[in-house]
Structure formats: structure tokens, C-alpha cells
Design a protein around this motif. Structure first.
Motif, mmCIF file in Angstrom:
data_model
loop_
_atom_site.group_PDB
_atom_site.id
_atom_site.type_symbol
_atom_site.label_atom_id
_atom_site.label_comp_id
_atom_site.label_asym_id
_atom_site.label_seq_id
_atom_site.Cartn_x
_atom_site.Cartn_y
_atom_site.Cartn_z
ATOM 1 N N TRP A 1 0.910 -6.018 -11.393
ATOM 2 C CA TRP A 1 -0.080 -6.125 -10.316
ATOM 3 C C TRP A 1 0.472 -5.496 -9.049
ATOM 4 N N PHE A 2 1.678 -5.908 -8.651
ATOM 5 C CA PHE A 2 2.363 -5.289 -7.506
ATOM 6 C C PHE A 2 3.350 -4.269 -8.045
ATOM 7 N N ASN A 3 3.116 -2.923 -7.888
ATOM 8 C CA ASN A 3 2.110 -2.401 -6.984
ATOM 9 C C ASN A 3 1.081 -1.511 -7.692
ATOM 10 N N ASP A 4 0.964 -1.638 -8.994
ATOM 11 C CA ASP A 4 -0.034 -0.828 -9.692
ATOM 12 C C ASP A 4 -1.444 -1.144 -9.214
ATOM 13 N N ARG B 1 -7.992 -5.844 -9.830
ATOM 14 C CA ARG B 1 -8.712 -5.119 -10.888
ATOM 15 C C ARG B 1 -7.782 -4.220 -11.691
ATOM 16 N N TRP B 2 -6.645 -3.832 -11.105
ATOM 17 C CA TRP B 2 -5.699 -2.999 -11.846
ATOM 18 C C TRP B 2 -4.401 -3.727 -12.140
ATOM 19 N N ALA B 3 -4.406 -5.061 -12.048
ATOM 20 C CA ALA B 3 -3.338 -5.806 -12.696
ATOM 21 C C ALA B 3 -3.473 -5.505 -14.183
ATOM 22 N N PRO B 4 -2.397 -5.152 -14.888
ATOM 23 C CA PRO B 4 -2.548 -4.679 -16.270
ATOM 24 C C PRO B 4 -3.368 -5.598 -17.171
ATOM 25 N N HIS B 5 -3.154 -6.925 -17.097
ATOM 26 C CA HIS B 5 -3.896 -7.813 -18.006
ATOM 27 C C HIS B 5 -5.372 -7.877 -17.658
ATOM 28 N N HIS C 1 0.839 -1.195 0.000
ATOM 29 C CA HIS C 1 0.000 0.000 0.000
ATOM 30 C C HIS C 1 0.882 1.256 0.000
ATOM 31 N N LEU C 2 1.789 1.330 0.949
ATOM 32 C CA LEU C 2 2.590 2.540 1.132
ATOM 33 C C LEU C 2 3.532 2.784 -0.044
ATOM 34 N N ASP C 3 4.116 1.732 -0.566
ATOM 35 C CA ASP C 3 5.009 1.889 -1.717
ATOM 36 C C ASP C 3 4.236 2.425 -2.920
ATOM 37 N N ALA C 4 3.028 1.861 -3.159
ATOM 38 C CA ALA C 4 2.209 2.314 -4.289
ATOM 39 C C ALA C 4 1.796 3.769 -4.123
#
Length: 373
Positions: free
Chosen positions: A313-316, A161-165, A53-56
Motif C-alpha cells: 500500500w505504501f507507496n504503491d 485502491r492500489w493496495a495490492p490485495h 507522494h514524492l517517494d512514490a
């Protein structure tokens, strides 16, 4: 019947016609961010996943003003690592009283989280709840209604839901690129044995409830509340050491289509993650060795497109869930990852768990609580 009426060798071999390569449509799959709304955020809970969370948020330029944990040392460690100018505290109530903090990201496990979410909503805070959102649908509906009454937004950290694929496939479906969805088939083969000796071993239906919830949520993002029945099984893998069964699968029927979700969590060699979504006008497929390395293809009558997607996916995914909440607040609308819609995802999960225990197909929404919790 003449010779011309007989199926060809290509028909029997399922050979399709050769299609040209075409440009992939530009779709808004990347994590959304508000144009001007930059509120102060409080992170509640500084456990294992809080680093993501914090890194994103730091990468996205978001303003985390406080990190709270019942164990002050944990809050301090996370604060120092990512947001040294924020405060670290073990006092949840003090954060509720701060008018300058408008958004709460609440991460503890479901049973501990519900009263925290409820208190934050009553205090007029917008809330991003960790997943799984709740362990019973009635509580979830009550929290959704509470958010409505207090004129605040309640979203769920379904970061897949925001994993690119996943995001590109969802946006292609929403744009009508492949027409009406008639099938969705996902399969994940990986090694989940890291849970041995951790608190996750206490979750009997770990695969469905904690892990597969992302894939049920992906399905829900495509079909909404159209699911009519769920049939599921679970099993222990030969030689597994973890307490919960590591093999699980589900079949979902929905109006005008079908879906399957397969989870092999005891594969030590050759991991694979595949997704196929078929529609009346085309299909989308994604494959790769893991959640972060995926290649997507879009096939329609016009040809085959291979979008070059950016991010992971991590961390988008974590930036996406918070970013969508902030955009929804800014635009005064329901978040794409809103808690109201997430109840459709949980209805599928709860039905799958019930079916795996009873051996019977279950109608989504009829199982109001997670069996066994």
C-alpha cells in the motif's frame, strides 16, 4: 423425512469440500503508468503525508517540477529530499501561471483544499485531490462539473485502491471471476493512539471520515452506487486517551447483497486486517497483521488460487492514484479514482456518520454534508 434427507454432520459444521489448488488468474492490479504522457507535476502542500507522494513519484520516474507550501522551509525540505532539481515556493498563483506544469497534486485538508482545486481546474490543470475529497457532496458535484467544463481530469488520492490485495480483489470482481457480488466484509483491528496530541484529535468522527474512507471507497469500487441503507455505531474504547471515539462499525445494504465494515482502533496487541468478498460464482479473502502484509485467496468451483502479489500500500497506492490520473488523461477517459465516482464513496461515509449520531439507518446520498463540520 428419510435419513438421506437430513443435514449431514459436515453441513452443521460448515465444512466445505476439499478443492484442488489452481493457478491464480493474471489481473492488472499493479499501479498503472502512461505509455508516453510524462507531464510536469506540482505538489501543493508539504505536510506529513507529502513524503509518501514524492517517494512514490520518484520511484515511478514521474517529473515533479515544483513543491509548494505556505511555509517555504517545508517546501524546501521536501524538495531537497526527493526532487532537488524542482523549485520550492510558497507562491501558489505563480504555479497556476506556468503553462509547462499540467498536473497539480493538492494535499491540504478539505476546507483549505477546495479553493485550491477550484483555482487549478479553472487554470486548465489536471488535479489529484487528497482524500477525503470534500466535506459536502454539493461542492464535490460542482468541482466535477467545473472539471468537465474545462476539459480536464479530476481524481482523488484514494490510494487504498492500489493496495495490492484491494486492487487484485477489485480487478477480479471487474473481470467477473466471482460473478455478482453479494457480500463484502472488512475488519481492521489496530492501534491508532498516535493521534493523541495531533490536530487529528480535533476530528470528532476521525475513524469514519479520515481512516475508514478507504474501506468505504473499496466497497464503492465493488458496488458503485447500489447502496440502499447504512446503519452505523461508534464508541469510546475502554482506557483510550484520544479524544475521538476509536471504535466504529457500519452495516451497508445494497441491491442483492450486504456489507459490513468494522474498525477497532484501540488494539495494542495482535493487529489484524481481514477482507472477504463473496459472489455468485466464488469468493475472495485476504488476511494479514497490517495493511502491508496481506495474503489473498480466490475460491471458485474450479479450486483455490493463491496469487503471489507484489508491492505494498505504501507507496504503491500513491503511485497508483497519480498513475491512473495520467493514464486517464492520455486515454481521454474518466479515471478509475475519478472524483465523480468518489462521491458514491463519500455518500456512504456521510450516511455512516449520520447514522452513528442518530441511531437510525440512513439512505446514501440523503446526507449532503459531513455532520458536525
Amino acid at each position: 423425512m428419510s435419513k438421506d434427507d437430513l443435514p449431514s454432520e459436515s453441513d452443521y459444521a460448515l465444512v466445505g469440500k476439499t478443492l484442488p489448488e489452481i493457478a491464480a488468474p493474471e489481473l492488472p492490479y499493479k499501479p498503472p503508468m502512461p505509455k508516453s504522457f510524462r507531464p510536469k507535476i506540482a505538489l501543493i502542500g508539504a505536510g506529513g503525508i507529502s513524503f509518501a507522494h514524492l517517494d512514490a513519484y520518484r520511484r515511478a520516474g514521474l517529473d515533479v517540477a515544483a513543491v509548494m507550501s505556505r511555509t517555504l522551509a517545508r517546501a524546501t525540505t521536501r524538495r531537497d529530499e526527493f526532487y532537488p532539481d524542482a523549485i520550492a515556493t510558497d507562491d501558489f498563483e505563480s504555479l497556476l501561471r506556468r503553462d509547462d506544469i499540467e498536473v497539480f497534486d493538492i494535499t491540504p485538508h478539505p476546507l483549505e483544499r477546495v479553493p485550491l482545486v477550484e483555482a487549478a481546474l479553472k487554470a486548465g490543470k489536471h488535479v489529484l485531490s487528497q482524500k477525503p475529497f470534500v466535506t459536502d457532496l454539493d461542492t464535490g458535484e460542482r468541482l466535477v462539473e467545473l472539471a468537465d467544463r474545462n476539459n480536464v481530469r479530476l481524481a482523488v488520492n484514494q490510494n487504498g485502491r492500489w493496495a495490492p490485495h484491494f486492487a487484485y480483489i477489485r480487478e477480479a470482481v471487474r473481470a467477473g471471476v466471482i460473478g455478482d457480488v453479494i457480500s463484502s466484509h472488512t475488519a481492521v483491528h489496530w492501534d491508532h493512539s498516535w493521534i493523541v496530541g495531533t490536530p487529528f484529535e480535533k476530528i470528532d468522527d476521525l475513524i469514519f471520515f479520515d481512516f475508514a474512507v478507504h474501506w468505504f471507497d473499496f466497497l464503492s469500487s465493488l458496488i458503485g452506487a447500489r447502496g440502499t441503507s447504512v446503519y452505523a455505531t461508534r464508541n469510546r474504547a475502554a482506557g483510550q486517551q484520544a479524544k475521538p471515539p476509536l471504535l466504529a462499525q457500519a452495516l451497508v445494504a445494497f441491491d442483492g447483497g450486504q456489507a459490513s465494515l468494522v474498525f477497532d482502533a484501540a488494539i495494542k496487541h495482535g493487529p489484524l486486517d481481514t477482507t472477504f468478498v463473496g459472489g455468485t460464482l466464488g469468493s475472495l479473502a485476504s488476511t494479514g497483521p497490517n495493511l502491508g502484509e496481506q495474503s489473498v485467496t480466490l475460491t471458485t468451483e474450479a479450486g483455490i488460487a493463491r496469487p503471489k502479489l507484489e508491492g505494498a500500500w505504501f507507496n504503491d497506492g500513491f503511485a497508483g492514484t497519480m498513475g491512473e490520473l495520467l493514464v486517464a488523461v492520455e486515454q481521454k477517459r474518466e479515471p478509475l479514482n475519478g472524483a465523480r465516482g468518489n462521491l458514491d464513496s463519500l455518500a456512504l461515509v456521510f450516511a455512516a456518520i449520520q447514522s452513528a449520531h442518530t441511531g437510525q439507518a440512513v439512505k446514501p446520498g440523503t446526507v449532503r454534508k459531513v455532520p458536525g463540520i
